[in-house]
Design an enzyme around this catalytic site. Sequence first.
Site, PDB file in Angstrom:
ATOM      1  N   GLY A  52      24.691 -36.760 -62.721  1.00  0.00           N
ATOM      2  CA  GLY A  52      26.217 -36.421 -62.167  1.00  0.00           C
ATOM      3  C   GLY A  52      26.888 -37.456 -61.155  1.00  0.00           C
ATOM      4  CD  GLN A  57      28.385 -40.973 -56.939  1.00  0.00           C
ATOM      5  OE1 GLN A  57      28.818 -39.848 -57.732  1.00  0.00           O
ATOM      6  NE2 GLN A  57      27.359 -41.405 -56.932  1.00  0.00           N
ATOM      7  CB  CYS A 104      22.795 -40.321 -54.736  1.00  0.00           C
ATOM      8  SG  CYS A 104      24.599 -40.704 -54.455  1.00  0.00           S
ATOM      9  CG  LEU A 105      23.814 -42.894 -60.425  1.00  0.00           C
ATOM     10  CD1 LEU A 105      24.947 -42.728 -61.597  1.00  0.00           C
ATOM     11  CD2 LEU A 105      22.819 -43.900 -61.101  1.00  0.00           C
ATOM     12  CG  HIS A 146      24.468 -34.654 -54.962  1.00  0.00           C
ATOM     13  ND1 HIS A 146      23.376 -35.393 -54.484  1.00  0.00           N
ATOM     14  CD2 HIS A 146      25.271 -35.806 -55.277  1.00  0.00           C
ATOM     15  CE1 HIS A 146      23.385 -36.706 -54.397  1.00  0.00           C
ATOM     16  NE2 HIS A 146      24.678 -36.816 -55.006  1.00  0.00           N
ATOM     17  CD  GLU A 147      27.481 -35.563 -58.460  1.00  0.00           C
ATOM     18  OE1 GLU A 147      28.392 -36.329 -57.782  1.00  0.00           O
ATOM     19  OE2 GLU A 147      26.287 -35.996 -58.779  1.00  0.00           O
ATOM     20  CG  HIS A 150      29.437 -37.987 -54.059  1.00  0.00           C
ATOM     21  ND1 HIS A 150      28.980 -38.874 -53.228  1.00  0.00           N
ATOM     22  CD2 HIS A 150      28.692 -37.731 -54.657  1.00  0.00           C
ATOM     23  CE1 HIS A 150      27.914 -39.459 -53.689  1.00  0.00           C
ATOM     24  NE2 HIS A 150      27.336 -38.559 -54.451  1.00  0.00           N
TER      25      HIS A 150
HETATM   26  C1  Y12 Z   1      20.064 -32.953 -58.660  1.00  0.00           C
HETATM   27  C2  Y12 Z   1      19.930 -33.903 -57.564  1.00  0.00           C
HETATM   28  C3  Y12 Z   1      21.027 -34.895 -57.470  1.00  0.00           C
HETATM   29  C4  Y12 Z   1      21.964 -34.607 -58.436  1.00  0.00           C
HETATM   30  C5  Y12 Z   1      23.210 -35.789 -58.226  1.00  0.00           C
HETATM   31  C6  Y12 Z   1      23.172 -36.696 -59.297  1.00  0.00           C
HETATM   32  N1  Y12 Z   1      22.022 -37.797 -59.093  1.00  0.00           N
HETATM   33  C7  Y12 Z   1      21.975 -38.803 -59.918  1.00  0.00           C
HETATM   34  O1  Y12 Z   1      22.637 -38.771 -61.116  1.00  0.00           O
HETATM   35  C8  Y12 Z   1      21.067 -39.680 -59.744  1.00  0.00           C
HETATM   36  C9  Y12 Z   1      20.766 -40.733 -60.477  1.00  0.00           C
HETATM   37  C10 Y12 Z   1      19.924 -42.143 -60.229  1.00  0.00           C
HETATM   38  C11 Y12 Z   1      19.505 -42.711 -61.343  1.00  0.00           C
HETATM   39  C12 Y12 Z   1      18.609 -43.727 -61.054  1.00  0.00           C
HETATM   40  O2  Y12 Z   1      18.397 -44.483 -62.197  1.00  0.00           O
HETATM   41  C13 Y12 Z   1      19.092 -45.736 -62.333  1.00  0.00           C
HETATM   42  O3  Y12 Z   1      19.937 -46.170 -61.536  1.00  0.00           O
HETATM   43  C14 Y12 Z   1      18.824 -46.592 -63.554  1.00  0.00           C
HETATM   44  C15 Y12 Z   1      18.152 -43.902 -60.054  1.00  0.00           C
HETATM   45  O4  Y12 Z   1      17.094 -45.069 -59.932  1.00  0.00           O
HETATM   46  C16 Y12 Z   1      17.355 -46.266 -59.367  1.00  0.00           C
HETATM   47  O5  Y12 Z   1      18.296 -46.311 -58.476  1.00  0.00           O
HETATM   48  C17 Y12 Z   1      16.462 -47.001 -59.546  1.00  0.00           C
HETATM   49  C18 Y12 Z   1      18.296 -43.180 -58.783  1.00  0.00           C
HETATM   50  C19 Y12 Z   1      19.435 -42.228 -59.071  1.00  0.00           C
HETATM   51  C20 Y12 Z   1      22.209 -33.659 -59.391  1.00  0.00           C
HETATM   52  C21 Y12 Z   1      21.103 -32.918 -59.466  1.00  0.00           C
HETATM   53 CO    CO Z   2      25.738 -38.635 -55.446  1.00  0.00          CO
END
Ligand code: Y12
Ligand code: CO
Length: 181
Positions: A52, A57, A104-105, A146-147, A150
């Site tokens: 997401g 962001q 969260c990114l 979550h989004e 933001h």
């Molecule tokens: C459930 C909970 C949260 C959400 C919101 C969307 N969250 C994400 O998309 C999180 C992504 C994420 C990806 C990662 O991987 C990389 O950065 C390569 C990460 O790991 C690191 O930072 C190392 C952390 C979060 C939707 C549904």
């Molecule tokens: Co987020």
Amino acid sequence: AFLPRINMMLPIVTYPDKRLKLISKPVTAFNEELHTFLDDMYETMIKTNGIGLAAIQVDRPIQVLIINLPNDDEEGLQDKANLLEIINPELTYSEGTTSYQEGCLSVPKFYEDVERFEKIAITYQDRHGNACSLEADELLSIAVQHEMDHLQGRLFIEKLSYSRRKKFEKEYKKLLKEKKR
Ligand code: Y12
Ligand code: CO
């Protein structure tokens, strides 16, 4: 004429950047510029392993978010056919509570349990400005909430209990220091 275009990775704004606190403005123009931006958001989310992403962001305070959950099967591929592009969303219904370990990114490498509504319904617009509605439960419900947070300048870490927030501040400061070295 149709001109193919290479999508661009957009830089992600990360905590504690104050730009994440901005309130996003409604989208009024459903034009090609918006479509290009949505395509770049998708590219950015996929390349960073996100499921997401909200426009804020990537430094655009407008009411736009995208969600692409992995498939339920073993491979867990993110099928673009399931991509949701949600513009100007409004919460119309909520029910129950649930909790899930969120990430969260914009807050890399930190995951913590957050409490949310179990089921929700929203109305929103698609990339063409068409009125849409969505009922969501399970992971999709959590992702949408979550989004949508933001868009109000809110991060999931602000929903943590006092002690978990302290734990976050400590771990995150350590991470930032390691990154600087
Ligand atoms: C459930 C909970 C949260 C959400 C919101 C969307 N969250 C994400 O998309 C999180 C992504 C994420 C990806 C990662 O991987 C990389 O950065 C390569 C990460 O790991 C690191 O930072 C190392 C952390 C979060 C939707 C549904
Ligand atoms: Co987020």
